[in-house]
Design a protein around this motif. Structure first.
Motif, PDB file in Angstrom:
ATOM      1  N   UNK A  30       0.832  -1.210   0.000  1.00 37.47           N
ATOM      2  CA  UNK A  30       0.000   0.000   0.000  1.00 37.47           C
ATOM      3  C   UNK A  30       0.867   1.260   0.000  1.00 37.47           C
ATOM      4  N   UNK A  31       1.877   1.280   0.848  1.00 43.40           N
ATOM      5  CA  UNK A  31       2.752   2.450   0.901  1.00 43.40           C
ATOM      6  C   UNK A  31       3.506   2.643  -0.413  1.00 43.40           C
ATOM      7  N   UNK A  32       3.932   1.536  -1.012  1.00 37.93           N
ATOM      8  CA  UNK A  32       4.640   1.627  -2.295  1.00 37.93           C
ATOM      9  C   UNK A  32       3.752   2.259  -3.362  1.00 37.93           C
ATOM     10  N   UNK A  33       2.489   1.832  -3.419  1.00 44.45           N
ATOM     11  CA  UNK A  33       1.561   2.376  -4.409  1.00 44.45           C
ATOM     12  C   UNK A  33       1.226   3.833  -4.113  1.00 44.45           C
ATOM     13  N   UNK A  34       1.108   4.187  -2.834  1.00 47.35           N
ATOM     14  CA  UNK A  34       0.797   5.571  -2.477  1.00 47.35           C
ATOM     15  C   UNK A  34       1.976   6.499  -2.793  1.00 47.35           C
ATOM     16  N   UNK A  35       3.180   6.039  -2.539  1.00 48.40           N
ATOM     17  CA  UNK A  35       4.362   6.825  -2.911  1.00 48.40           C
ATOM     18  C   UNK A  35       4.420   6.985  -4.425  1.00 48.40           C
TER      19      UNK A  35
END
Length: 432
Positions: free
Chosen positions: A331-336
């Motif tokens: 999730x964090x990877x996609x949000x970044x």
């Protein structure tokens, strides 16, 4: 179309020439950076003050957050007429000083124990109105300051500064509020506007006097001038296409504003610490996109560069919509990735759309054409926020973010097929 460049700052130039921006622009550039930093601090400090000092409710926070947008919507068209009937630099200096005075009332009220939510909302509304007036005046002033063939470079530098300040502004604001309290942090912002006014005062070179207008001092005169700006925007296919693109992008931004925080904290269960780092990535991508925008505009053409920016923003929103729950790393990877891609696309679009709008608009109509587009953008942004607030729980936050991506995709297709999307060189169409 004439550029009205002050004689002491504007050497002769030819289209496509690579020249340094004039010294006068650097004063404006510095004032812009100081002003943007101060505004970011206020956007963080006033809500913190409302929550920590006044214990504001959710409804009151919504009123505070919407006050600035409402002001921009209500005064935008009239502000554009004002910009076109007066010298722009003194108007910007006046806006800075008025905003400084408005913000100074917050720490004074806190010290005298008269601070209340009504005052915060009023200050947010009034500063939002003068923010709008300042931005319209600056956008109308820049072409005459730098020369039309250096507009892309000038707009790219202004955008890069905004992005760079975004990386640090919100984080610094949080620490300032923690160390100094919200009202004292707002006092620092008031000082920043005074500094901005002093920097603008350092610009040399007289502006041409605006043309005389019949009934200029009457309500009839104001109404007629506003109508002229709306008609000019609607009947020019390039300006109309830009206004529609801006409106769609702001509608999406409104949905995103209403849904994003709830989505990442409630649906994805992410902590505020990692999210702060995610938000900072948006400023980084905006900075990179700003540095690449002039080269992309030359290689692709301004119209296709704008289409690319919208398409990239669409892809960024889709990345956020597909962020999975219960998988923090993914999730964090996609949000970044969304911040890096989406904010970069936004910056690319805005730099070239601003350049084309400035180059295309006649000098006497720059403020009003800018205000027509700005007012439509604010109306659609408020509509997007309302849609997100009303339908977020019913349809799902992820679904609405996806709907925002679809709206941006439609805008990119419409722009691609429009006259604005086919423009290669904005200065070749400026005098048509």
């Amino acid at each position: 179309m004439t550029s009205n460049i002050p004689a002491d700052v504007a050497p002769s130039e030819t289209p496509g020439a690579t020249q340094r921006l004039p010294a006068a622009f650097h004063w404006l550039w510095a004032a812009h950076g100081v002003s943007v930093f101060g505004s970011l601090v206020t956007r963080a400090a006033l809500p913190f003050t409302a929550v920590l000092a006044l214990h504001a409710s959710a409804g009151q926070m919504a009123m505070l957050g919407g006050a600035s947008l409402a002001a921009s919507l209500l005064v935008g068209l009239w502000a554009g007429a004002w910009v076109d009937r007066t010298a722009r630099r003194p108007l910007m200096i006046g806006c800075d000083l008025v905003r400084a005075a408005l913000l100074a009332t917050i720490p004074i009220a806190a010290v005298t124990e008269h601070l209340n939510l009504t005052l915060l909302i009023a200050v947010m509304f009034l500063t939002g109105a003068f923010d709008t007036l300042f931005d319209l005046a600056r956008n109308a002033y820049v072409p005459g300051l730098v020369g039309e063939h250096r507009l892309v470079d000038a707009n790219a530098r202004l955008s890069a500064t905004s992005s760079a300040v975004e990386v640090s502004g919100f984080g610094i604001a949080g620490w300032l509020v923690q160390w100094l309290t919200g009202p004292i942090t707002v006092a620092l912002d008031a000082i920043s506007f005074v500094v901005s006014a002093l920097l603008l005062a350092g610009i040399r070179g007289a502006e041409p006097r605006p043309e005389h207008r019949t009934h200029a001092g009457s309500f009839r005169g104001w109404r007629e001038e506003v109508r002229e700006g709306l008609v000019a925007t609607y009947h020019d296919p390039l300006q109309r296409g830009l206004a529609i693109g801006d409106a769609c992008l702001n509608f999406t931004f409104g949905i995103f504003t209403a849904c994003y925080i709830l989505f990442v904290t409630r649906d994805l269960a992410l902590g505020t610490g990692p999210l702060g780092m995610v938000f900072a990535m948006g400023g980084v991508s905006g900075l990179v996109a700003s540095s690449l925008a002039p080269q992309l505009g030359q290689r692709l053409g301004v119209g296709r560069a704008m289409v690319l920016g919208l398409a990239v923003s669409t892809f960024g929103l889709l990345l956020a919509a597909f962020a999975p729950p219960h998988a923090v790393a993914i999730a964090l990877t996609l949000l970044v990735a969304q911040q890096l891609v989406g904010d970069g696309g936004w910056a690319l679009y805005m730099i070239h759309s601003s350049t084309l709008r400035m180059a295309r608009a006649p000098e006497a109509l720059r403020g009003r054409i800018g205000s027509a587009s700005n007012t439509l953008s604010m109306a659609t942004r408020i509509g997007g926020i309302a849609m997100g607030g009303l339908l977020g729980d019913r349809l799902g936050l992820r679904t609405l973010i996806g709907a925002g991506a679809f709206a941006t995709l439609v805008a990119s297709v419409v722009l691609f097929r429009s006259a604005a999307g086919r423009v290669q060189n904005p200065f070749a169409v400026a005098a048509e």
